[in-house]
Scaffold this active site. Structure first.
Site, PDB file in Angstrom:
ATOM      1  N   LYS A 179       0.953  -0.924   0.041  1.00 11.07           N
ATOM      2  CA  LYS A 179      -0.151  -0.040  -0.033  1.00 11.07           C
ATOM      3  C   LYS A 179       0.958   1.277   0.138  1.00 11.07           C
ATOM      4  O   LYS A 179       0.524   2.103  -0.640  1.00 11.07           O
ATOM      5  CB  LYS A 179      -1.087   0.018   1.249  1.00 11.07           C
ATOM      6  CG  LYS A 179      -1.995  -1.058   1.209  1.00 11.07           C
ATOM      7  CD  LYS A 179      -3.018  -1.125   2.167  1.00 11.07           C
ATOM      8  CE  LYS A 179      -3.899  -2.380   2.055  1.00 11.07           C
ATOM      9  NZ  LYS A 179      -4.970  -2.135   2.965  1.00 11.07           N
TER      10      LYS A 179
ATOM     11  N   ALA B 211       1.471  -0.455  12.552  1.00 11.71           N
ATOM     12  CA  ALA B 211       1.738   0.780  11.866  1.00 11.71           C
ATOM     13  C   ALA B 211       2.036   0.978  10.346  1.00 11.71           C
ATOM     14  O   ALA B 211       2.448   1.806  10.011  1.00 11.71           O
ATOM     15  CB  ALA B 211       2.952   1.587  12.680  1.00 11.71           C
ATOM     16  N   GLY B 212       1.770  -0.254   9.787  1.00  9.35           N
ATOM     17  CA  GLY B 212       1.933  -0.405   8.339  1.00  9.35           C
ATOM     18  C   GLY B 212       0.974   0.076   7.437  1.00  9.35           C
ATOM     19  O   GLY B 212      -0.066   1.089   7.827  1.00  9.35           O
TER      20      GLY B 212
ATOM     21  N   GLY C  41     -12.162  -9.004   9.169  1.00  9.20           N
ATOM     22  CA  GLY C  41     -12.268  -7.875   8.396  1.00  9.20           C
ATOM     23  C   GLY C  41     -12.952  -8.181   6.982  1.00  9.20           C
ATOM     24  O   GLY C  41     -12.831  -7.552   6.051  1.00  9.20           O
TER      25      GLY C  41
ATOM     26  N   ARG D  36       8.081   3.310  13.748  1.00  8.58           N
ATOM     27  CA  ARG D  36       6.934   3.337  12.776  1.00  8.58           C
ATOM     28  C   ARG D  36       5.754   3.973  13.460  1.00  8.58           C
ATOM     29  O   ARG D  36       4.766   4.542  12.742  1.00  8.58           O
ATOM     30  CB  ARG D  36       6.428   2.057  12.405  1.00  8.58           C
ATOM     31  CG  ARG D  36       7.670   1.321  11.608  1.00  8.58           C
ATOM     32  CD  ARG D  36       7.681   1.561   9.934  1.00  8.58           C
ATOM     33  NE  ARG D  36       6.657   0.640   9.677  1.00  8.58           N
ATOM     34  CZ  ARG D  36       6.127   0.783   8.232  1.00  8.58           C
ATOM     35  NH1 ARG D  36       6.773   1.583   7.606  1.00  8.58           N
ATOM     36  NH2 ARG D  36       5.269   0.101   7.787  1.00  8.58           N
TER      37      ARG D  36
ATOM     38  N   ASN E 269       3.516  -0.448  18.079  1.00  8.88           N
ATOM     39  CA  ASN E 269       4.000  -1.254  16.912  1.00  8.88           C
ATOM     40  C   ASN E 269       5.176  -1.822  17.626  1.00  8.88           C
ATOM     41  O   ASN E 269       6.102  -1.348  18.470  1.00  8.88           O
ATOM     42  CB  ASN E 269       4.382  -0.425  15.634  1.00  8.88           C
ATOM     43  CG  ASN E 269       4.670  -1.141  14.512  1.00  8.88           C
ATOM     44  OD1 ASN E 269       4.031  -1.876  14.022  1.00  8.88           O
ATOM     45  ND2 ASN E 269       6.017  -1.095  14.144  1.00  8.88           N
ATOM     46  N   ARG E 270       5.393  -3.143  17.121  1.00  9.55           N
ATOM     47  CA  ARG E 270       7.191  -3.464  17.556  1.00  9.55           C
ATOM     48  C   ARG E 270       8.132  -2.577  17.240  1.00  9.55           C
ATOM     49  O   ARG E 270       9.070  -2.793  18.043  1.00  9.55           O
ATOM     50  CB  ARG E 270       7.308  -5.023  16.785  1.00  9.55           C
ATOM     51  CG  ARG E 270       6.434  -6.005  17.436  1.00  9.55           C
ATOM     52  CD  ARG E 270       6.901  -7.433  17.036  1.00  9.55           C
ATOM     53  NE  ARG E 270       5.980  -8.356  17.565  1.00  9.55           N
ATOM     54  CZ  ARG E 270       6.377  -9.059  18.867  1.00  9.55           C
ATOM     55  NH1 ARG E 270       7.207  -8.426  19.482  1.00  9.55           N
ATOM     56  NH2 ARG E 270       5.504 -10.030  19.349  1.00  9.55           N
TER      57      ARG E 270
ATOM     58  N   ASP F 157      -9.990   1.944   2.664  1.00  4.88           N
ATOM     59  CA  ASP F 157      -9.931   1.019   3.706  1.00  4.88           C
ATOM     60  C   ASP F 157     -10.594   1.688   4.935  1.00  4.88           C
ATOM     61  O   ASP F 157     -11.246   0.823   5.753  1.00  4.88           O
ATOM     62  CB  ASP F 157      -8.457   0.846   4.065  1.00  4.88           C
ATOM     63  CG  ASP F 157      -7.896  -0.270   3.383  1.00  4.88           C
ATOM     64  OD1 ASP F 157      -8.710  -0.972   2.492  1.00  4.88           O
ATOM     65  OD2 ASP F 157      -6.622  -0.321   3.284  1.00  4.88           O
TER      66      ASP F 157
END
Length: 279
Positions: free
Chosen positions: A65, A127-128, A239, A155, A150-151, A101
């Protein structure tokens, strides 16, 4: 099929995608002739495969994306806010980009599941590109606070900064989860569960009035939704509804008509007639 009627979804993995079935159903419903296919692509070959596809429009899923955003000569306001594109529209020899989205998620949660998002405290895991796509719409829906975890904390910081609302959007690392308290809505936007593994989540994040949604669907959502039910969430949703709603918005952008989503969602969910009948 004429070139102007070709559409596709790009991502990896992509063989599980329900998008071709959804758009075939929309096409039959509206009487629009089109060919919609799934194309496996990664960071290295996405641009080349998109160019070779001959498509007039495309959907983009994980992990492309943000790549799609970078390819566009023009983007919508909601795509710019997200820094990610899930819908591409042919524009001469280039592309315009949009992101449906977030609108798809909010419509599914509020209209299909009857959730009131106003003044809700929301946890966004990841956070992608998927997280970036839904964060602006959640804020627009009137939530009181959004915690992005987020890991890679950098990000999360970048997403929070992009939203431009420091009083409502807060970035945290994964190790901060035990101290964050209870949330009204928990959104899993990570890709970690696609491998069947759910990173550790404290049960205290959810309460008896909490709702949880995984932006993935099918097997990829099983682990998070099982955790949500064990934690006592009143709603635990995958989803699929979001997928149908965002697809309808993409269809509108390409064809100028928004199809009915309820019968398509019901059919995908095993509660309605077959999506595509034999000719």
């Amino acid at each position: 099929m004429p070139m102007g009627k070709r559409y596709a979804v790009f991502g990896t993995p992509i063989s599980h995608s329900q998008s071709p079935r959804i758009h075939a159903a929309f096409a039959r419903q509206t009487g629009i002739e089109l060919d919609y296919v799934s194309i496996e692509a990664g960071h290295d070959d996405f641009a080349a495969k998109l160019a070779a596809s001959g498509a007039q429009g495309a959907n983009v899923t994980l992990p492309l994306k943000e790549d799609a955003f970078a390819l566009c000569r023009e983007t919508s306001e909601r795509a710019r806010r997200a820094g990610a594109v899930n819908t591409l529209i042919r524009d001469g020899d280039g592309w315009r980009g949009d992101n449906t989205d977030g609108l798809g998620l909010v419509r599914d949660l509020t209209e299909r599941h009857g959730l009131d998002l106003r003044e809700r405290r929301v946890l966004l895991l990841g956070a992608g590109g998927a997280a970036r796509g839904v964060a602006p719409a959640l804020l627009d829906a009137g939530i009181s606070a959004l915690f992005v975890v987020n890991r890679t904390p950098e990000r999360a910081d970048a997403l929070a900064d992009a939203m431009g609302e420091p009083g409502r959007v807060h970035a945290r690392g994964w190790d901060a989860l035990p101290a964050l308290g209870e949330f009204d809505l928990l959104v899993n936007a990570t890709s970690a569960t696609r491998g069947g593994a759910l990173p550790p989540l404290p049960m205290a994040l959810a309460g008896l009035r909490s709702a949880a949604v995984d932006l993935s669907y099918g097997e990829a959502a099983v682990a998070f939704l099982a955790w949500a039910r064990a934690a006592g969430c009143t709603h635990a949703m995958d989803g699929l509804g979001m997928l149908v709603e965002q697809a309808a918005e993409s269809f509108l952008l390409w064809h100028g008509v928004r199809p009915e989503t309820d019968p398509v969602y019901a059919a995908l969910n095993g509660q309605g007639d077959a999506l595509v009948t034999a000719d």
